[in-house]
Write a protein that holds these residues in place. Structure first.
Motif, PDB file in Angstrom:
ATOM      1  N   ARG A 147       0.854  -1.181   0.000  1.00 32.76           N
ATOM      2  CA  ARG A 147       0.000   0.000   0.000  1.00 32.76           C
ATOM      3  C   ARG A 147       0.891   1.231   0.000  1.00 32.76           C
ATOM      4  O   ARG A 147       1.699   1.425   0.919  1.00 32.76           O
ATOM      5  N   ILE A 148       0.740   2.074  -1.024  1.00 31.90           N
ATOM      6  CA  ILE A 148       1.623   3.222  -1.207  1.00 31.90           C
ATOM      7  C   ILE A 148       0.781   4.494  -1.194  1.00 31.90           C
ATOM      8  O   ILE A 148      -0.142   4.642  -2.008  1.00 31.90           O
ATOM      9  N   PRO A 149       1.056   5.441  -0.288  1.00 35.40           N
ATOM     10  CA  PRO A 149       0.293   6.700  -0.247  1.00 35.40           C
ATOM     11  C   PRO A 149       0.473   7.505  -1.539  1.00 35.40           C
ATOM     12  O   PRO A 149       1.579   7.584  -2.083  1.00 35.40           O
ATOM     13  N   MET A 150      -0.599   8.102  -2.022  1.00 37.03           N
ATOM     14  CA  MET A 150      -0.545   8.981  -3.193  1.00 37.03           C
ATOM     15  C   MET A 150      -0.491  10.430  -2.740  1.00 37.03           C
ATOM     16  O   MET A 150      -0.865  10.768  -1.616  1.00 37.03           O
ATOM     17  N   GLU A 151      -0.021  11.277  -3.624  1.00 32.33           N
ATOM     18  CA  GLU A 151       0.112  12.699  -3.318  1.00 32.33           C
ATOM     19  C   GLU A 151      -1.022  13.478  -3.965  1.00 32.33           C
ATOM     20  O   GLU A 151      -1.398  13.222  -5.120  1.00 32.33           O
ATOM     21  N   TYR A 152      -1.550  14.443  -3.210  1.00 32.52           N
ATOM     22  CA  TYR A 152      -2.616  15.295  -3.733  1.00 32.52           C
ATOM     23  C   TYR A 152      -1.996  16.479  -4.470  1.00 32.52           C
ATOM     24  O   TYR A 152      -1.078  17.140  -3.958  1.00 32.52           O
ATOM     25  N   SER A 153      -2.487  16.749  -5.685  1.00 34.02           N
ATOM     26  CA  SER A 153      -1.958  17.871  -6.458  1.00 34.02           C
ATOM     27  C   SER A 153      -2.888  19.075  -6.369  1.00 34.02           C
ATOM     28  O   SER A 153      -2.650  20.001  -5.603  1.00 34.02           O
ATOM     29  N   PHE A 154      -3.996  19.023  -7.110  1.00 35.63           N
ATOM     30  CA  PHE A 154      -4.962  20.118  -7.099  1.00 35.63           C
ATOM     31  C   PHE A 154      -6.232  19.637  -7.777  1.00 35.63           C
ATOM     32  O   PHE A 154      -6.221  18.697  -8.560  1.00 35.63           O
ATOM     33  N   GLY A 155      -7.348  20.295  -7.487  1.00 36.00           N
ATOM     34  CA  GLY A 155      -8.595  20.001  -8.189  1.00 36.00           C
ATOM     35  C   GLY A 155      -9.043  18.556  -8.111  1.00 36.00           C
ATOM     36  O   GLY A 155      -9.657  18.048  -9.054  1.00 36.00           O
ATOM     37  N   GLY A 156      -8.722  17.860  -7.007  1.00 34.39           N
ATOM     38  CA  GLY A 156      -9.135  16.464  -6.867  1.00 34.39           C
ATOM     39  C   GLY A 156      -8.203  15.479  -7.535  1.00 34.39           C
ATOM     40  O   GLY A 156      -8.525  14.298  -7.634  1.00 34.39           O
ATOM     41  N   LEU A 157      -7.019  15.928  -7.975  1.00 32.47           N
ATOM     42  CA  LEU A 157      -6.076  15.045  -8.672  1.00 32.47           C
ATOM     43  C   LEU A 157      -5.077  14.442  -7.678  1.00 32.47           C
ATOM     44  O   LEU A 157      -4.353  15.155  -6.986  1.00 32.47           O
ATOM     45  N   TRP A 158      -5.060  13.108  -7.622  1.00 27.44           N
ATOM     46  CA  TRP A 158      -4.094  12.364  -6.829  1.00 27.44           C
ATOM     47  C   TRP A 158      -3.163  11.634  -7.792  1.00 27.44           C
ATOM     48  O   TRP A 158      -3.595  11.123  -8.828  1.00 27.44           O
ATOM     49  N   GLN A 159      -1.857  11.594  -7.447  1.00 24.55           N
ATOM     50  CA  GLN A 159      -0.938  10.904  -8.336  1.00 24.55           C
ATOM     51  C   GLN A 159       0.248  10.328  -7.559  1.00 24.55           C
ATOM     52  O   GLN A 159       0.509  10.701  -6.408  1.00 24.55           O
ATOM     53  N   ILE A 160       0.936   9.415  -8.221  1.00 20.66           N
ATOM     54  CA  ILE A 160       2.114   8.784  -7.638  1.00 20.66           C
ATOM     55  C   ILE A 160       3.069   8.409  -8.761  1.00 20.66           C
ATOM     56  O   ILE A 160       2.633   7.994  -9.854  1.00 20.66           O
ATOM     57  N   MET A 161       4.357   8.566  -8.532  1.00 22.65           N
ATOM     58  CA  MET A 161       5.374   8.223  -9.522  1.00 22.65           C
ATOM     59  C   MET A 161       6.031   6.911  -9.120  1.00 22.65           C
ATOM     60  O   MET A 161       6.511   6.754  -7.981  1.00 22.65           O
ATOM     61  N   LEU A 162       6.022   5.938 -10.032  1.00 25.02           N
ATOM     62  CA  LEU A 162       6.599   4.622  -9.778  1.00 25.02           C
ATOM     63  C   LEU A 162       7.709   4.344 -10.783  1.00 25.02           C
ATOM     64  O   LEU A 162       7.688   4.880 -11.906  1.00 25.02           O
ATOM     65  N   ASN A 163       8.649   3.490 -10.389  1.00 26.79           N
ATOM     66  CA  ASN A 163       9.667   3.057 -11.344  1.00 26.79           C
ATOM     67  C   ASN A 163       9.415   1.610 -11.751  1.00 26.79           C
ATOM     68  O   ASN A 163       8.450   0.988 -11.309  1.00 26.79           O
ATOM     69  N   GLY A 164      10.295   1.077 -12.568  1.00 24.90           N
ATOM     70  CA  GLY A 164      10.094  -0.258 -13.110  1.00 24.90           C
ATOM     71  C   GLY A 164      10.084  -1.361 -12.072  1.00 24.90           C
ATOM     72  O   GLY A 164       9.579  -2.451 -12.330  1.00 24.90           O
ATOM     73  N   ARG A 165      10.638  -1.096 -10.883  1.00 21.98           N
ATOM     74  CA  ARG A 165      10.654  -2.118  -9.831  1.00 21.98           C
ATOM     75  C   ARG A 165       9.338  -2.144  -9.052  1.00 21.98           C
ATOM     76  O   ARG A 165       9.016  -3.121  -8.382  1.00 21.98           O
ATOM     77  N   ASP A 166       8.579  -1.041  -9.127  1.00 19.56           N
ATOM     78  CA  ASP A 166       7.351  -0.926  -8.333  1.00 19.56           C
ATOM     79  C   ASP A 166       6.149  -1.604  -8.987  1.00 19.56           C
ATOM     80  O   ASP A 166       5.267  -2.121  -8.305  1.00 19.56           O
ATOM     81  N   ILE A 167       6.096  -1.577 -10.309  1.00 20.88           N
ATOM     82  CA  ILE A 167       4.933  -2.120 -11.012  1.00 20.88           C
ATOM     83  C   ILE A 167       5.380  -2.727 -12.331  1.00 20.88           C
ATOM     84  O   ILE A 167       6.292  -2.202 -12.997  1.00 20.88           O
ATOM     85  N   HIS A 168       4.771  -3.849 -12.678  1.00 20.75           N
ATOM     86  CA  HIS A 168       5.171  -4.569 -13.883  1.00 20.75           C
ATOM     87  C   HIS A 168       3.954  -4.806 -14.774  1.00 20.75           C
ATOM     88  O   HIS A 168       2.816  -4.776 -14.325  1.00 20.75           O
ATOM     89  N   ASN A 169       4.235  -5.056 -16.033  1.00 22.09           N
ATOM     90  CA  ASN A 169       3.167  -5.305 -16.989  1.00 22.09           C
ATOM     91  C   ASN A 169       2.333  -6.511 -16.539  1.00 22.09           C
ATOM     92  O   ASN A 169       2.871  -7.566 -16.224  1.00 22.09           O
ATOM     93  N   GLY A 170       1.001  -6.341 -16.464  1.00 22.26           N
ATOM     94  CA  GLY A 170       0.114  -7.396 -16.022  1.00 22.26           C
ATOM     95  C   GLY A 170      -0.252  -7.327 -14.556  1.00 22.26           C
ATOM     96  O   GLY A 170      -1.128  -8.069 -14.102  1.00 22.26           O
ATOM     97  N   ASP A 171       0.402  -6.444 -13.787  1.00 23.84           N
ATOM     98  CA  ASP A 171       0.067  -6.307 -12.363  1.00 23.84           C
ATOM     99  C   ASP A 171      -1.332  -5.721 -12.186  1.00 23.84           C
ATOM    100  O   ASP A 171      -1.791  -4.913 -13.009  1.00 23.84           O
ATOM    101  N   TYR A 172      -1.971  -6.113 -11.107  1.00 24.85           N
ATOM    102  CA  TYR A 172      -3.271  -5.550 -10.742  1.00 24.85           C
ATOM    103  C   TYR A 172      -3.073  -4.535  -9.619  1.00 24.85           C
ATOM    104  O   TYR A 172      -2.250  -4.737  -8.718  1.00 24.85           O
TER     105      TYR A 172
END
Length: 581
Positions: free
Chosen positions: A25-50
């Protein structure tokens, strides 16, 4: 490679959004106007992951999505931006069920998100993914739009149905565009339905080496009502020229053919679990199973199992088929005799040595070995009442394993029988699916008190009580069904593992369920086991009166005989009483 996952979601004060990938479980960052985002690298998520989003307040998850997201993007891109939508339960959620996605609205090659088709990933700089579960089998989803790349509204760009009911398209976009989704005839590409409302507008062209994934846009197609017809039948009634005195799993195929010809899309079957307790006609009631997992041997198709159709077989078959009604005892006795001969011969030995048999035993070991041992003990003692089985009366995995080793041939026969039944039913299910007919199973609320389930898991049942129904205009004495009631509190301790296993097993064969007496999941009419009359029951859950409370009001609970009482004592709370109804 970097991946920027974005979510447009308006939280309440004190709430945050976290991204869940597997157990992380990774906390996301709030930007503005209801936009939440997170930056991941290739080790964090892979093709086919849910992955999925969760709303968190004061360290606790307070809201989850209805369905997960799947990360699917080509690795050739250095940077990926995923713009996701929160997946709440939509109004048309029923159409996401396997009965529709895998059967009634089945794609021509059977592709769905449960059975995805392997495709080369789209290498465009924009990927659009939408849900459209109500698209019929002969239809596809297309995209038309403005601009040179899209053909100025004159060309239909087909979306892939590899993960139906989600549709995907990859495009190379170099300029802003407007677009709409359309439903087309798959063969002619003739547009049958346009999306309603204003056009979608795409103004942002991704930078070089970046792919933008626009996920889960909800298309606004007009409401498309679906009406279907079906039939409910017991399998034993499907006698055909191929069957052996009783309807069999193989005969489901004939029913499917008839359903297709008459425009029906659902076949509902009465319970198909093994009910063998005494090897007499009294075992024929389909709602009193000896196992909630094992299939009934009477439904086996002997020739498909390998039984030779010689003169003796044909003569016995003709004799049974000529009867005006099913001879339950004769059919089952003959089938067991022939299957035992097959089991002892070369064909049986070959099946037992097959990798398919070993895989079946391993994937069903939690219920299969206890069922097989139970069946042998039932036959040896002439009774399914395990309280009469001496040292085997109380279940233990150690004793069951030892018994199975000492009686390997007899126990192995019942495992072999289930292996053959499973294969034949799966074949019938596949046939139904290929013809666009969904199978609906029947799940009885009750479990016999002399069943494998009650023997193996007595702690999950109130064996001191019986389920039934209160008195009414149709049954003045009420109803006593004889089934023990469920110990829901104990079941909750392992997250309802027995129920989850039972539903999972049924899901291997059925696309939908009829739950017999579904109200029993919320409250049941419970009768203490010492009474036969339904008049002596009470609702459970219910709040009984304490004895002190009743005595203070001048009542004398416990006085009276038989049904001539005002109160019935709660079977699990001493000196607490339920009023007679």
């Amino acid at each position: 490679m970097t991946t920027n996952i974005q979510l447009q979601y308006h939280t309440q004060w004190g709430e945050n959004i976290q991204l869940r990938i597997g157990k992380r479980r990774i906390p996301m960052e709030y930007s503005f106007g209801g936009l939440w985002q997170i930056m991941l690298n290739g080790r964090d998520i892979h093709n086919g992951d849910y992955f999925t989003f969760e709303v968190v307040r004061e360290g606790k998850v307070v809201e989850r999505e209805w369905r997960v997201h799947r990360f699917n993007s080509p690795s050739a891109q250095k940077n990926i931006i995923v713009r996701s939508q929160w997946k709440g339960r939509p109004a048309n959620s029923a159409f996401y069920a396997s009965a529709f996605s895998d059967v009634i609205f089945r794609r021509p090659d059977g592709a769905s998100f449960r059975h995805p088709r392997k495709e080369a990933p789209g290498l465009g700089n924009v990927c659009i993914r939408i849900p459209a579960p109500e698209v019929r089998s002969s239809e596809s989803v297309g995209l038309v739009g403005s601009g040179r790349e899209l053909g100025d509204w004159k060309k239909v760009h087909l979306l892939s149905d590899a993960t139906f009911p989600w549709w995907v398209i990859s495009l190379d976009i170099t300029e802003p565009m407007e677009y709409k989704f359309v439903i087309v005839d798959s063969k002619t590409l003739e547009i049958k339905l346009w999306e309603e409302g204003p056009n979608h507008f795409f103004a942002e062209v991704p930078p070089q080496d970046t792919q933008l994934v626009i996920a889960d846009i909800q298309p606004t197609f007009p409401t498309r009502p679906w009406r279907g017809a079906g039939i409910a039948v017991p399998v034993f009634s499907l006698r055909s020229e191929e069957s052996f005195g009783v309807g069999e799993f193989n005969d489901i195929k004939h029913l499917v053919d008839w359903a297709v010809k008459t425009g029906q899309s659902v076949v509902q079957l009465l319970p198909i679990n093994d009910t063998t307790m005494t090897h007499t006609w009294q075992d024929s009631y389909p709602y009193n199973a000896v196992s909630s997992f094992a299939l009934h041997p009477q439904f086996i198709h002997l020739p498909a199992a390998g039984v030779k159709e010689d003169a003796a077989y044909k003569a016995r078959k003709e004799e049974l088929e000529a009867l005006p009604a099913i001879d339950y005892e004769a059919v089952n006795a003959a089938k067991l005799e022939l299957m035992k001969s097959l089991y002892k011969g070369a064909k049986g030995k070959k099946a037992l040595e097959s990798p398919e048999y070993r895989a079946f035993v391993k994937s069903n070991e939690d219920w299969l070995l206890p069922y097989a041992v139970f069946s042998v003990l039932r036959d040896q003692h002439g009774s399914p009442d395990f309280e009469k089985w001496g040292k085997m009366a109380v279940y233990s995995a150690r004793k069951v394993a030892a018994f199975a080793q000492e009686n390997a041939a007899e126990v192995g026969f019942y495992c072999y029988l289930q292996f053959v039944l499973d294969a034949q039913l799966r074949e019938a299910v596949q046939y139904a699916h290929l013809h666009g007919v969904a199978l609906k199973g029947d799940l009885p609320i009750g479990v016999s008190r002399v069943s494998v389930d009650a023997w193996q898991h007595p702690e999950l049942f109130h064996l001191d009580s019986q389920a039934g129904a209160p008195p009414d205009a149709f049954a003045e004495d009420g109803q006593n069904w004889g089934f023990p009631t469920y110990n829901w509190e104990r079941m909750a301790q392992d997250n309802y593992a027995w129920w989850r296993a039972r539903m999972s097993k049924m899901s291997q064969y059925f696309d939908a369920f009829r739950i017999d007496h579904i109200l029993g999941f919320f409250r049941i009419w419970e009768i203490p086991s010492q009474y036969k009359s339904g008049l002596m029951g009470h609702f459970n859950p219910a709040l009984p009166y304490s004895g002190d409370e009743l005595r203070a009001q001048g009542f004398r609970p416990g006085e009276g005989e038989g049904t001539d009482v005002l109160f019935v004592e709660d079977p699990r709370e001493k000196d607490h009483w339920h009023p007679r109804i």
